[in-house]
Write a protein that holds these residues in place. Structure first.
Motif, PDB file in Angstrom:
ATOM      1  N   PHE A  87      55.704  47.114  44.530  1.00 44.19           N
ATOM      2  CA  PHE A  87      54.335  47.132  45.029  1.00 44.19           C
ATOM      3  C   PHE A  87      53.413  46.972  43.819  1.00 44.19           C
ATOM      4  O   PHE A  87      53.605  47.619  42.789  1.00 44.19           O
ATOM      5  CB  PHE A  87      54.047  48.438  45.767  1.00 44.19           C
ATOM      6  N   ALA A  88      52.423  46.100  43.956  1.00 41.66           N
ATOM      7  CA  ALA A  88      51.568  45.786  42.806  1.00 41.66           C
ATOM      8  C   ALA A  88      50.194  45.336  43.277  1.00 41.66           C
ATOM      9  O   ALA A  88      49.949  45.137  44.471  1.00 41.66           O
ATOM     10  CB  ALA A  88      52.219  44.692  41.956  1.00 41.66           C
ATOM     11  N   TYR A  89      49.317  45.203  42.308  1.00 45.60           N
ATOM     12  CA  TYR A  89      47.984  44.643  42.535  1.00 45.60           C
ATOM     13  C   TYR A  89      47.860  43.351  41.727  1.00 45.60           C
ATOM     14  O   TYR A  89      48.538  43.173  40.708  1.00 45.60           O
ATOM     15  CB  TYR A  89      46.894  45.624  42.097  1.00 45.60           C
ATOM     16  N   SER A  90      46.992  42.464  42.173  1.00 38.85           N
ATOM     17  CA  SER A  90      46.675  41.244  41.423  1.00 38.85           C
ATOM     18  C   SER A  90      45.268  41.358  40.854  1.00 38.85           C
ATOM     19  O   SER A  90      44.326  41.649  41.600  1.00 38.85           O
ATOM     20  CB  SER A  90      46.769  40.009  42.317  1.00 38.85           C
ATOM     21  N   PHE A  91      45.154  41.157  39.530  1.00 36.90           N
ATOM     22  CA  PHE A  91      43.849  41.089  38.879  1.00 36.90           C
ATOM     23  C   PHE A  91      43.500  39.611  38.708  1.00 36.90           C
ATOM     24  O   PHE A  91      43.992  38.950  37.804  1.00 36.90           O
ATOM     25  CB  PHE A  91      43.896  41.777  37.508  1.00 36.90           C
ATOM     26  N   HIS A  92      42.679  39.091  39.615  1.00 33.34           N
ATOM     27  CA  HIS A  92      42.240  37.690  39.545  1.00 33.34           C
ATOM     28  C   HIS A  92      41.072  37.622  38.566  1.00 33.34           C
ATOM     29  O   HIS A  92      40.071  38.336  38.738  1.00 33.34           O
ATOM     30  CB  HIS A  92      41.819  37.197  40.925  1.00 33.34           C
ATOM     31  N   THR A  93      41.191  36.772  37.566  1.00 33.39           N
ATOM     32  CA  THR A  93      40.258  36.839  36.433  1.00 33.39           C
ATOM     33  C   THR A  93      39.816  35.454  35.979  1.00 33.39           C
ATOM     34  O   THR A  93      40.589  34.497  36.038  1.00 33.39           O
ATOM     35  CB  THR A  93      40.939  37.571  35.256  1.00 33.39           C
ATOM     36  N   ALA A  94      38.571  35.385  35.531  1.00 37.20           N
ATOM     37  CA  ALA A  94      38.036  34.167  34.918  1.00 37.20           C
ATOM     38  C   ALA A  94      37.536  34.504  33.521  1.00 37.20           C
ATOM     39  O   ALA A  94      36.944  35.562  33.302  1.00 37.20           O
ATOM     40  CB  ALA A  94      36.891  33.599  35.749  1.00 37.20           C
ATOM     41  N   CYS A  95      37.817  33.626  32.565  1.00 35.72           N
ATOM     42  CA  CYS A  95      37.320  33.832  31.198  1.00 35.72           C
ATOM     43  C   CYS A  95      36.789  32.522  30.649  1.00 35.72           C
ATOM     44  O   CYS A  95      37.018  31.451  31.219  1.00 35.72           O
ATOM     45  CB  CYS A  95      38.423  34.395  30.294  1.00 35.72           C
ATOM     46  N   VAL A 150      35.884  37.695  29.212  1.00 32.65           N
ATOM     47  CA  VAL A 150      36.107  37.737  30.655  1.00 32.65           C
ATOM     48  C   VAL A 150      34.762  37.589  31.362  1.00 32.65           C
ATOM     49  O   VAL A 150      33.805  38.306  31.066  1.00 32.65           O
ATOM     50  CB  VAL A 150      36.797  39.051  31.066  1.00 32.65           C
ATOM     51  N   LEU A 151      34.697  36.650  32.329  1.00 29.40           N
ATOM     52  CA  LEU A 151      33.453  36.342  33.032  1.00 29.40           C
ATOM     53  C   LEU A 151      33.374  37.014  34.399  1.00 29.40           C
ATOM     54  O   LEU A 151      32.281  37.305  34.884  1.00 29.40           O
ATOM     55  CB  LEU A 151      33.310  34.825  33.217  1.00 29.40           C
ATOM     56  N   ALA A 152      34.513  37.245  35.025  1.00 30.48           N
ATOM     57  CA  ALA A 152      34.528  37.861  36.364  1.00 30.48           C
ATOM     58  C   ALA A 152      35.947  38.299  36.668  1.00 30.48           C
ATOM     59  O   ALA A 152      36.917  37.768  36.104  1.00 30.48           O
ATOM     60  CB  ALA A 152      34.044  36.866  37.422  1.00 30.48           C
ATOM     61  N   THR A 153      36.077  39.258  37.582  1.00 34.07           N
ATOM     62  CA  THR A 153      37.406  39.702  38.010  1.00 34.07           C
ATOM     63  C   THR A 153      37.324  40.234  39.426  1.00 34.07           C
ATOM     64  O   THR A 153      36.276  40.746  39.855  1.00 34.07           O
ATOM     65  CB  THR A 153      37.980  40.769  37.062  1.00 34.07           C
ATOM     66  N   LYS A 154      38.411  40.086  40.148  1.00 31.20           N
ATOM     67  CA  LYS A 154      38.503  40.605  41.522  1.00 31.20           C
ATOM     68  C   LYS A 154      39.925  41.114  41.725  1.00 31.20           C
ATOM     69  O   LYS A 154      40.887  40.438  41.356  1.00 31.20           O
ATOM     70  CB  LYS A 154      38.161  39.518  42.535  1.00 31.20           C
ATOM     71  N   VAL A 155      40.043  42.284  42.335  1.00 33.10           N
ATOM     72  CA  VAL A 155      41.348  42.915  42.532  1.00 33.10           C
ATOM     73  C   VAL A 155      41.751  42.819  44.002  1.00 33.10           C
ATOM     74  O   VAL A 155      40.944  43.083  44.896  1.00 33.10           O
ATOM     75  CB  VAL A 155      41.317  44.392  42.098  1.00 33.10           C
ATOM     76  N   THR A 156      43.017  42.431  44.240  1.00 28.16           N
ATOM     77  CA  THR A 156      43.577  42.406  45.594  1.00 28.16           C
ATOM     78  C   THR A 156      45.001  42.943  45.529  1.00 28.16           C
ATOM     79  O   THR A 156      45.555  43.137  44.449  1.00 28.16           O
ATOM     80  CB  THR A 156      43.623  40.980  46.171  1.00 28.16           C
ATOM     81  N   GLY A 157      45.591  43.165  46.700  1.00 23.26           N
ATOM     82  CA  GLY A 157      47.008  43.455  46.739  1.00 23.26           C
ATOM     83  C   GLY A 157      47.790  42.258  46.240  1.00 23.26           C
ATOM     84  O   GLY A 157      47.327  41.113  46.340  1.00 23.26           O
ATOM     85  N   ALA A 158      48.985  42.511  45.698  1.00 19.98           N
ATOM     86  CA  ALA A 158      49.756  41.415  45.091  1.00 19.98           C
ATOM     87  C   ALA A 158      50.297  40.425  46.112  1.00 19.98           C
ATOM     88  O   ALA A 158      50.804  39.364  45.729  1.00 19.98           O
ATOM     89  CB  ALA A 158      50.911  41.997  44.270  1.00 19.98           C
ATOM     90  N   ASN A 159      50.210  40.753  47.407  1.00 21.57           N
ATOM     91  CA  ASN A 159      50.701  39.826  48.428  1.00 21.57           C
ATOM     92  C   ASN A 159      49.639  38.816  48.862  1.00 21.57           C
ATOM     93  O   ASN A 159      49.869  38.021  49.767  1.00 21.57           O
ATOM     94  CB  ASN A 159      51.205  40.606  49.648  1.00 21.57           C
ATOM     95  N   ILE A 160      48.483  38.840  48.223  1.00 25.04           N
ATOM     96  CA  ILE A 160      47.437  37.842  48.494  1.00 25.04           C
ATOM     97  C   ILE A 160      47.609  36.679  47.526  1.00 25.04           C
ATOM     98  O   ILE A 160      47.625  36.877  46.313  1.00 25.04           O
ATOM     99  CB  ILE A 160      46.023  38.453  48.325  1.00 25.04           C
ATOM    100  N   HIS A 161      47.737  35.481  48.054  1.00 23.95           N
ATOM    101  CA  HIS A 161      47.982  34.316  47.199  1.00 23.95           C
ATOM    102  C   HIS A 161      46.746  33.977  46.365  1.00 23.95           C
ATOM    103  O   HIS A 161      45.605  34.143  46.805  1.00 23.95           O
ATOM    104  CB  HIS A 161      48.370  33.100  48.047  1.00 23.95           C
ATOM    105  N   ASP A 162      47.001  33.496  45.148  1.00 26.15           N
ATOM    106  CA  ASP A 162      45.925  33.169  44.211  1.00 26.15           C
ATOM    107  C   ASP A 162      44.873  32.243  44.822  1.00 26.15           C
ATOM    108  O   ASP A 162      43.662  32.425  44.619  1.00 26.15           O
ATOM    109  CB  ASP A 162      46.497  32.499  42.958  1.00 26.15           C
ATOM    110  N   SER A 163      45.337  31.228  45.546  1.00 27.38           N
ATOM    111  CA  SER A 163      44.421  30.210  46.065  1.00 27.38           C
ATOM    112  C   SER A 163      43.424  30.782  47.065  1.00 27.38           C
ATOM    113  O   SER A 163      42.333  30.236  47.249  1.00 27.38           O
ATOM    114  CB  SER A 163      45.214  29.074  46.714  1.00 27.38           C
TER     115      SER A 163
END
Length: 451
Positions: free
Chosen positions: A224-232, A238-251
């Motif tokens: 079980f994990a989280y995804s840190f979606h990040t832009a730099c 780092v310009l922005a970040t959004k956290v979701t569950g790891a089962n959410i696809h990047d796209s």
């Protein structure tokens, strides 16, 4: 000559200032010179009573305590307080004297629950630090590098329930359905009626941390994990970040993250992503916004020994495909998923010398599917061959990949001891704020002139 020190100096009394014991080039000195933390008072004033109740811990001290944890990669707040008690540099940073009592480790947690939970305080702190770096001319947001990394949740992978949940509607779904029906009408087909039933799927939900997502990287790595979606940017800020569950696809998160970058920092001229983001919807989103997509080459997923899809040439004028044997695959229909289906003539195919390299269909029909937004992906593929795209994509490993590597190795981002999406969002904001702060402090450090 062998020398031995004695412990006679342990009880020695000296007249010394705390400031004298902090090394001149220590990171906390650089940070104090780089930014004034008094802006925090304005951010939290609505969560405190100004003229009633017991005196509180200084909110700047509270936030600085957390920054000590994330700046120096300390595992927990309990350990952070122990470090502050014995580290003169940390005491200097917080403004505490030699013998002054440091707040209890639970102080921040209680303040988080009672004051800060559900607010955007940590997002505001993150963007205030980023704004300071931009004002100093350190940030270059002309190119944004976007990716995600997984952070292991504080949850046992064997303790879960299986649940049926509704499939989340994609942000572009309404537009896609509109264009699908328009495409069908253009080809003389009836439009699809609205879906009567919502799509559902079965997922594993952790009993310990239900907000986390079940992540399967390979047969050996399931958690079980989280995804840190990040832009730099190109300099690693780092310009922005959004956290979701790891089962959410990047796209699926790409559009929200891009909008966040545009709103908070400004529209970049180019966005570089990896293969996980290379979808028709994402390519369309970038090109419609007049942003240059920088996407990698993706290998064809055709079985070995068969013709690759690119060997079938699409004729845009006649809206058909031409196979390697110069036969035509004509349009048949447009699916609910947004793919046009093209099919060959079985009477021709069954005598074709290339049949075994073309299809295994028992009716000798070759099908090719083309998304109605496929031309956006093709445009991204054309740009991939330009020198600009090659140079930008080459920088991914020293920008966004470096951000994740530093975050995990130096700032405690490899796993989390927190639970819940709200607290993980706080961790992401504070971790990346600390990394931006550290970079800004090091780059702007000027040694104070000797008295």
């Amino acid at each position: 000559m062998l020398s031995k020190r004695t412990d006679n100096n342990r009880n020695q009394l000296e007249m010394v200032a705390l400031d004298q014991l902090v090394p001149e080039d220590h990171l906390v000195r650089k940070i104090e010179q780089a930014i004034d933390f008094d802006f925090i008072y304005d951010l939290v004033k609505d969560t405190y009573c100004l003229d009633n109740g017991r005196p509180s811990i200084d909110p700047v001290v509270l936030i600085k305590m957390v920054f000590v944890q994330y700046l120096f990669g300390i595992r927990s707040m309990r350990q952070t307080i122990k470090e502050i008690e014995t580290n003169v540099a940390y005491r200097w940073f917080l403004g505490y004297g030699f013998t002054e009592k440091i707040p209890h480790f639970s102080t921040f947690g209680k303040n988080y629950v009672r004051r800060f939970q559900g607010t955007d305080l940590f997002e505001q702190i993150f963007y205030r630090i980023l704004e300071e770096a931009m004002n100093k001319g350190l940030v270059d947001p002309s190119v944004a590098f976007i990716d995600s990394t997984h952070v292991k949740a504080s949850a046992n992978k064997k303790k879960y329930d299986k649940k049926i949940v509704r499939v989340e509607t994609k942000s572009y779904q309404a537009q896609l359905e509109l264009e699908i029906n328009q495409d069908r009408e253009n080809h003389g087909k009836k439009p699809f009626p609205p879906k009567e039933k919502e799509e559902a799927k079965e997922i594993k939900v952790s009993k310990t941390d239900p907000d986390s997502g079940y992540y399967v990287k390979d047969e050996r790595e399931k958690m079980f994990a989280y995804s840190f979606h990040t832009a730099c940017d190109a300099k690693g800020f780092v310009l922005a970040t959004k956290v979701t569950g790891a089962n959410i696809h990047d796209s699926q998160v790409f559009g929200q993250l891009l909008e966040q970058v545009i709103e908070k920092v400004g529209k970049p001229t180019a966005v570089a992503v990896d293969a996980g983001y290379k979808t028709p919807a994402n390519a369309k989103s970038l090109l419609d916004k007049e942003i240059r997509p920088v996407m990698p080459y993706t290998r064809p997923r055709t079985k070995d020994g068969f013709f690759k899809k690119y060997e079938y040439v699409y004729d845009e004028h006649y809206d058909c495909y031409i196979c390697p044997n110069n036969q035509i695959l004509e349009y048949r229909t447009t699916t609910r998923e947004g793919y046009r289906q093209y099919a060959s003539n079985p009477e021709i195919c069954k005598t074709c010398p290339f049949l075994e390299k073309c299809t295994q269909n028992k009716d000798h029909i070759k099908f090719i599917h083309r998304h109605i937004w496929e031309h956006y992906v093709e445009e991204a593929d054309h740009l991939r061959h330009t020198e600009i795209n090659k140079n930008i994509y080459e920088k991914r490993k020293e920008t966004i990949e470096r951000v994740f590597a530093d975050g995990k190795e130096k700032h405690g981002m490899r796993w989390t001891t927190l639970r819940g999406l709200g607290k993980l969002s706080m961790q992401a904001m504070l971790t990346f704020a600390a990394m931006n702060l550290k970079k800004m402090a090091n780059w702007t450090w000027k040694r104070p002139c000797p008295a």
